[in-house]
Design an enzyme around this catalytic site. Structure first.
Site, PDB file in Angstrom:
ATOM      1  N   SER A 144      -1.733  -7.561  -5.577  1.00  0.00           N
ATOM      2  CA  SER A 144      -2.252  -8.333  -4.438  1.00  0.00           C
ATOM      3  C   SER A 144      -3.350  -9.257  -4.936  1.00  0.00           C
ATOM      4  CB  SER A 144      -2.852  -7.384  -3.403  1.00  0.00           C
ATOM      5  OG  SER A 144      -3.620  -8.083  -2.447  1.00  0.00           O
ATOM      6  N   TYR A 157      -8.350  -0.167  -1.682  1.00  0.00           N
ATOM      7  CA  TYR A 157      -7.133  -0.988  -1.808  1.00  0.00           C
ATOM      8  C   TYR A 157      -7.277  -1.952  -2.983  1.00  0.00           C
ATOM      9  CZ  TYR A 157      -3.378  -4.246  -0.568  1.00  0.00           C
ATOM     10  OH  TYR A 157      -2.253  -5.048  -0.596  1.00  0.00           O
TER      11      TYR A 157
HETATM   12  N1  LIG Z   1       1.866  -8.526   3.372  1.00  0.00           N
HETATM   13  C1  LIG Z   1       0.897  -9.058   2.662  1.00  0.00           C
HETATM   14  O1  LIG Z   1       0.216 -10.016   3.101  1.00  0.00           O
HETATM   15  C2  LIG Z   1       0.602  -8.562   1.274  1.00  0.00           C
HETATM   16  C3  LIG Z   1      -0.355  -9.257   0.525  1.00  0.00           C
HETATM   17  C4  LIG Z   1      -0.643  -8.825  -0.760  1.00  0.00           C
HETATM   18  C5  LIG Z   1       0.013  -7.733  -1.293  1.00  0.00           C
HETATM   19  N2  LIG Z   1       0.928  -7.065  -0.528  1.00  0.00           N
HETATM   20  C6  LIG Z   1       1.592  -5.918  -1.160  1.00  0.00           C
HETATM   21  O2  LIG Z   1       2.983  -6.054  -0.985  1.00  0.00           O
HETATM   22  C7  LIG Z   1       3.582  -4.760  -0.851  1.00  0.00           C
HETATM   23  C8  LIG Z   1       4.390  -4.688   0.435  1.00  0.00           C
HETATM   24  O3  LIG Z   1       3.524  -4.982   1.507  1.00  0.00           O
HETATM   25  P1  LIG Z   1       4.064  -5.206   2.990  1.00  0.00           P
HETATM   26  O4  LIG Z   1       3.023  -6.028   3.666  1.00  0.00           O
HETATM   27  O5  LIG Z   1       5.473  -5.637   2.947  1.00  0.00           O
HETATM   28  O6  LIG Z   1       3.915  -3.699   3.535  1.00  0.00           O
HETATM   29  P2  LIG Z   1       4.523  -2.985   4.827  1.00  0.00           P
HETATM   30  O7  LIG Z   1       5.143  -3.946   5.783  1.00  0.00           O
HETATM   31  O8  LIG Z   1       3.455  -2.063   5.295  1.00  0.00           O
HETATM   32  O9  LIG Z   1       5.718  -2.129   4.182  1.00  0.00           O
HETATM   33  C9  LIG Z   1       5.403  -1.113   3.294  1.00  0.00           C
HETATM   34  C10 LIG Z   1       6.698  -0.486   2.826  1.00  0.00           C
HETATM   35  O10 LIG Z   1       6.372   0.601   1.953  1.00  0.00           O
HETATM   36  C11 LIG Z   1       6.888   1.820   2.502  1.00  0.00           C
HETATM   37  N3  LIG Z   1       5.951   2.875   2.176  1.00  0.00           N
HETATM   38  C12 LIG Z   1       4.662   3.005   2.524  1.00  0.00           C
HETATM   39  N4  LIG Z   1       4.146   4.127   2.017  1.00  0.00           N
HETATM   40  C13 LIG Z   1       5.146   4.718   1.318  1.00  0.00           C
HETATM   41  C14 LIG Z   1       5.252   5.911   0.563  1.00  0.00           C
HETATM   42  N5  LIG Z   1       4.215   6.757   0.434  1.00  0.00           N
HETATM   43  N6  LIG Z   1       6.422   6.195  -0.030  1.00  0.00           N
HETATM   44  C15 LIG Z   1       7.487   5.376   0.103  1.00  0.00           C
HETATM   45  N7  LIG Z   1       7.460   4.236   0.798  1.00  0.00           N
HETATM   46  C16 LIG Z   1       6.298   3.917   1.405  1.00  0.00           C
HETATM   47  C17 LIG Z   1       7.051   1.553   3.998  1.00  0.00           C
HETATM   48  O11 LIG Z   1       8.053   2.349   4.618  1.00  0.00           O
HETATM   49  P3  LIG Z   1       7.741   3.787   5.253  1.00  0.00           P
HETATM   50  O12 LIG Z   1       6.492   3.632   6.066  1.00  0.00           O
HETATM   51  O13 LIG Z   1       8.959   4.118   6.043  1.00  0.00           O
HETATM   52  O14 LIG Z   1       7.565   4.703   4.078  1.00  0.00           O
HETATM   53  C18 LIG Z   1       7.524   0.096   3.961  1.00  0.00           C
HETATM   54  O15 LIG Z   1       8.892   0.034   3.627  1.00  0.00           O
HETATM   55  C19 LIG Z   1       2.443  -3.755  -0.910  1.00  0.00           C
HETATM   56  O16 LIG Z   1       2.309  -3.297  -2.235  1.00  0.00           O
HETATM   57  C20 LIG Z   1       1.236  -4.579  -0.525  1.00  0.00           C
HETATM   58  O17 LIG Z   1       0.045  -4.049  -1.043  1.00  0.00           O
HETATM   59  C21 LIG Z   1       1.231  -7.436   0.743  1.00  0.00           C
END
Ligand SMILES: NC(=O)c1ccc[n+]([C@@H]2O[C@H](COP(=O)([O-])OP(=O)(O)OC[C@H]3O[C@@H](n4cnc5c(N)ncnc54)[C@H](OP(=O)(O)O)[C@@H]3O)[C@@H](O)[C@H]2O)c1
Length: 304
Positions: A144, A157
């Protein structure tokens, strides 16, 4: 022929958001994909849609903070498709709201680190022997912009995401003799739905969603243009395109790198004099939003 034809990939956190976007694009590019997350029904829907579109996908219910689940996730890739070529460590706890002096921070810290850091290391631990057997592989850690610069209340985080960037470099060196490449992608703000308020609905429920619409939508819409130089919303496909490159043989000379995909967010100098005249008001509204999020979370936690 797809860019990932013949490759076997595991994508964690593939049930929604960025992981779902990566899994769908990998399958469209010809990869056989194992989709992992904790919630089975949503995973099954994504896998079924990939298959209906002519791709190959298997859903696996796995909590990446549980070592046995991680081992099983890798075994499924081997049993169903014959090995592992690509591992995308995307699953994460994406929210940390505690201050460092908060009495209750320890439990949230442990949960976050178990998922965001140990879960990634264990996935790599179990995938590497299979990659070696196949003569190489590609590991993609989703970090991130918070691994580079961050804000208050986000320390655990940010530390977890910084750990991925540092660990990526070390593992790239360690695994290079086996032709296993290790890279990071650091997304900026990625809008997961056309309507970002869905994020609030999912995490905090209907009441919070209504309150959000009333209070903060305007703030987010205006902030969108202010906090990153490129005046467009980043989407899961923007991260997926980068992941496809890193997973493919086109990236065969690329390892140990951190690809920042953030619309220029971290390129901008945070000098207040350069900022938009509305910045002060937005900063005030952001304070209010943080206080509101903390209250909504407290209510959600206390109601179980
Ligand atoms: N969205 C952003 O703006 C952003 C920015 C920078 C970085 N990121 C990074 O990008 C990645 C994805 O982010 P996102 O925003 O798409 O997140 P999200 O919408 O919260 O989705 C998270 C995914 O991970 C799964 N998950 C969470 N905890 C888990 C666990 N313990 N074991 C297995 N699966 C798990 C969730 O499904 P379940 O809850 O069903 O397990 C879901 O499929 C993350 O690493 C985040 O830090 C996101």
């Amino acid at each position: 022929m797809g860019r990932l034809e013949g490759k076997i990939a595991i994508v964690t956190g593939a049930s929604r958001g960025i992981g779902e976007g990566i899994a769908r694009m990998f399958a469209a590019e010809g990869a056989c994909v194992v989709l992992a997350a904790r919630t089975a029904d949503r995973l099954q829907t994504v896998a079924a849609e990939i298959e209906a579109a002519g791709g190959q996908a298997v859903p696996v219910r796995a909590d990446v903070s549980a070592t046995d689940d991680v081992r099983r996730m890798v075994e499924v890739a081997v049993e169903r498709f014959g090995g592992v070529d690509v591992l995308v460590n995307n699953a994460a706890v994406t929210f940390f709201s505690k201050r460092i002096d908060d009495e209750e921070m320890e439990a949230e810290y442990d949960r976050l680190m178990a998922t965001n850091v140990k879960g990634v290391w264990m996935g790599i631990h179990y995938a590497v022997p299979h990659m070696r057997r196949r003569g190489g592989g590609s590991i993609i850690n989703i970090s991130s912009v918070h691994g580079i610069a961050s804000g208050g209340h986000m320390s655990a985080y940010a530390a977890s995401k910084g750990a991925l960037i540092a660990g990526t470099r070390a593992l790239a060196v360690e695994l290079a003799p086996h032709l296993i490449r290790v890279n990071c992608i650091s997304p900026g703000r990625i809008w997961l739905d056309d309507d970002p308020s869905e994020w609030v609905r999912r995490r905090f429920g209907e009441d919070a969603h209504r309150e959000y619409l009333a209070r903060f939508r305007d703030w987010l819409e205006r902030a969108r243009g202010l906090q990153q130089p490129l005046p467009i919303a980043g989407l899961p496909v923007d991260i997926a395109y980068c992941a496809v490159y890193l997973a493919s043989d086109e990236a065969r000379f690329c390892t140990g790198a951190n690809f920042v995909v953030d619309g220029g967010m971290t390129a901008e100098l945070a000098d207040p004099s350069f900022h938009h005249p509305g910045a002060t008001e937005l900063a005030q509204r952001q304070q209010e939003m943080r206080a509101w999020f903390a209250e909504v979370r407290r209510r959600a936690d206390s109601s179980g």
